[in-house]
Enzyme design. Structure first.
Site, PDB file in Angstrom:
ATOM      1  N   HIS A  61      -0.407 -21.860  -1.602  1.00  0.00           N
ATOM      2  CA  HIS A  61       0.490 -19.567  -0.743  1.00  0.00           C
ATOM      3  C   HIS A  61       0.594 -19.649  -2.224  1.00  0.00           C
ATOM      4  O   HIS A  61       0.489 -18.085  -2.904  1.00  0.00           O
ATOM      5  CB  HIS A  61       1.038 -20.132  -0.282  1.00  0.00           C
ATOM      6  CG  HIS A  61       0.636 -20.236   0.982  1.00  0.00           C
ATOM      7  ND1 HIS A  61       1.045 -21.578   1.949  1.00  0.00           N
ATOM      8  CD2 HIS A  61      -0.404 -20.266   2.014  1.00  0.00           C
ATOM      9  CE1 HIS A  61       0.514 -21.872   3.097  1.00  0.00           C
ATOM     10  NE2 HIS A  61      -0.681 -20.594   3.119  1.00  0.00           N
TER      11      HIS A  61
ATOM     12  N   LYS B 247       1.670 -20.607  19.019  1.00  0.00           N
ATOM     13  CA  LYS B 247       1.776 -21.663  17.973  1.00  0.00           C
ATOM     14  C   LYS B 247       2.944 -22.505  18.136  1.00  0.00           C
ATOM     15  O   LYS B 247       4.369 -21.845  18.039  1.00  0.00           O
ATOM     16  CB  LYS B 247       1.354 -20.745  16.851  1.00  0.00           C
ATOM     17  CG  LYS B 247       0.186 -21.865  15.913  1.00  0.00           C
ATOM     18  CD  LYS B 247      -0.372 -21.410  14.997  1.00  0.00           C
ATOM     19  CE  LYS B 247      -1.305 -21.931  13.931  1.00  0.00           C
ATOM     20  NZ  LYS B 247      -2.019 -21.347  12.831  1.00  0.00           N
TER      21      LYS B 247
ATOM     22  N   ARG C 260     -10.540 -22.698  -0.110  1.00  0.00           N
ATOM     23  CA  ARG C 260     -10.273 -23.995  -0.185  1.00  0.00           C
ATOM     24  C   ARG C 260     -11.495 -24.922  -0.686  1.00  0.00           C
ATOM     25  O   ARG C 260     -11.987 -25.138  -1.715  1.00  0.00           O
ATOM     26  CB  ARG C 260      -9.391 -24.349   0.060  1.00  0.00           C
ATOM     27  CG  ARG C 260      -7.413 -24.438   0.331  1.00  0.00           C
ATOM     28  CD  ARG C 260      -6.976 -24.944   1.379  1.00  0.00           C
ATOM     29  NE  ARG C 260      -7.781 -24.419   2.599  1.00  0.00           N
ATOM     30  CZ  ARG C 260      -7.361 -24.704   3.680  1.00  0.00           C
ATOM     31  NH1 ARG C 260      -5.374 -25.340   3.182  1.00  0.00           N
ATOM     32  NH2 ARG C 260      -7.427 -24.202   4.334  1.00  0.00           N
TER      33      ARG C 260
ATOM     34  N   SER D 170      -0.466 -25.942   5.080  1.00  0.00           N
ATOM     35  CA  SER D 170       0.304 -26.241   5.370  1.00  0.00           C
ATOM     36  C   SER D 170       0.472 -27.532   6.942  1.00  0.00           C
ATOM     37  O   SER D 170       1.843 -28.371   6.595  1.00  0.00           O
ATOM     38  CB  SER D 170       0.721 -24.951   5.984  1.00  0.00           C
ATOM     39  OG  SER D 170       1.006 -24.131   5.253  1.00  0.00           O
TER      40      SER D 170
HETATM   41  O1  PNS Z   1      -2.300 -18.849   7.545  1.00  0.00           O
HETATM   42  P1  PNS Z   1      -3.855 -18.726   8.700  1.00  0.00           P
HETATM   43  O2  PNS Z   1      -2.832 -19.894   9.994  1.00  0.00           O
HETATM   44  O3  PNS Z   1      -5.004 -19.510   8.400  1.00  0.00           O
HETATM   45  O4  PNS Z   1      -4.013 -16.704   9.187  1.00  0.00           O
HETATM   46  C1  PNS Z   1      -4.590 -17.047  10.032  1.00  0.00           C
HETATM   47  C2  PNS Z   1      -4.353 -15.592   9.960  1.00  0.00           C
HETATM   48  C3  PNS Z   1      -3.161 -14.694  10.197  1.00  0.00           C
HETATM   49  C4  PNS Z   1      -5.385 -14.733   9.085  1.00  0.00           C
HETATM   50  C5  PNS Z   1      -5.402 -14.785  11.317  1.00  0.00           C
HETATM   51  O5  PNS Z   1      -4.704 -16.097  12.820  1.00  0.00           O
HETATM   52  C6  PNS Z   1      -4.390 -13.585  11.999  1.00  0.00           C
HETATM   53  O6  PNS Z   1      -4.945 -12.974  11.565  1.00  0.00           O
HETATM   54  N1  PNS Z   1      -3.863 -13.557  12.931  1.00  0.00           N
HETATM   55  C7  PNS Z   1      -3.452 -12.252  13.581  1.00  0.00           C
HETATM   56  C8  PNS Z   1      -5.171 -11.588  14.751  1.00  0.00           C
HETATM   57  C9  PNS Z   1      -5.583 -11.533  14.101  1.00  0.00           C
HETATM   58  O7  PNS Z   1      -5.645 -10.157  13.171  1.00  0.00           O
HETATM   59  N2  PNS Z   1      -7.133 -12.231  14.349  1.00  0.00           N
HETATM   60  C10 PNS Z   1      -8.080 -11.663  13.908  1.00  0.00           C
HETATM   61  C11 PNS Z   1      -9.084 -11.427  14.796  1.00  0.00           C
HETATM   62  S1  PNS Z   1     -10.348 -11.922  15.386  1.00  0.00           S
END
Ligand code: PNS
Length: 160
Positions: free
Chosen positions: A17, A41, A90, A128
């Protein structure tokens, strides 16, 4: 002014990150690291803890700010007037999910573009989830996360 969001759970923040934050901050005027406050979560760290760790770790980057959000990423982006989303890729396994999210976000907010940075090779395996799994068994996580966070991660698992 080009403002971008690097969104994620950052539970916990990894060296991968930090690498994406450093590299993407050079591409935009301001980078907001958006920490998802996802109550559904089961997080290891409270959102405030994740925000303060990221603040401490990125203090040397003057155009990086840390914020948290809940709800939809597009709503957060509109609120803070950001039109760029940064995500790290990745491996090919990340691609399908990331493509879906990027296309959905673009569909509902056409001004918003997602840019992908390929992870540096030394962090290509890192997540993570793996860090948490490793730490929970007392494994050595010193290569995976910033040194300032190591003790805090072990402490969550009751390991000194
Ligand atoms: O580090 P992560 O957990 O892979 O991040 C995922 C993240 C935060 C980018 C994604 O879950 C997100 O944007 N969540 C907020 C809700 C949303 O807008 N979802 C996408 C539309 S389907």
């Amino acid at each position: 002014m080009k403002r971008a969001i690097y969104p994620g759970s950052f539970d916990p923040v990894t060296n991968g990150h930090i690498d994406i934050i450093e590299r993407s901050s050079k591409l935009v005027d301001e980078l907001v690291v958006g920490v998802l406050n996802n109550s559904a979560k089961n997080s290891l760290f409270f959102v405030d803890e994740r925000v303060s760790m990221l603040e401490e770790l990125t203090a040397y980057l003057p155009n990086v700010k840390i914020d948290s959000f809940d709800g939809l990423l597009v709503d957060f982006a509109k609120r803070i007037d950001a039109t760029i989303i940064v995500r790290g890729l990745r491996a090919v396994t990340d691609f399908e999910y990331e493509l879906q999210i990027a296309q959905t976000n673009h569909e509902v907010y056409p001004e918003m573009e997602t840019i992908f940075l390929t992870s540096s090779l030394e962090y290509a395996y890192l997540s993570s989830t793996i860090v948490k799994e490793f730490a929970s068994y007392g494994g050595d996580i010193s290569r995976f996360v910033p040194k300032q966070t190591i003790g805090r991660i072990y402490a969550k698992f009751g390991i000194k």
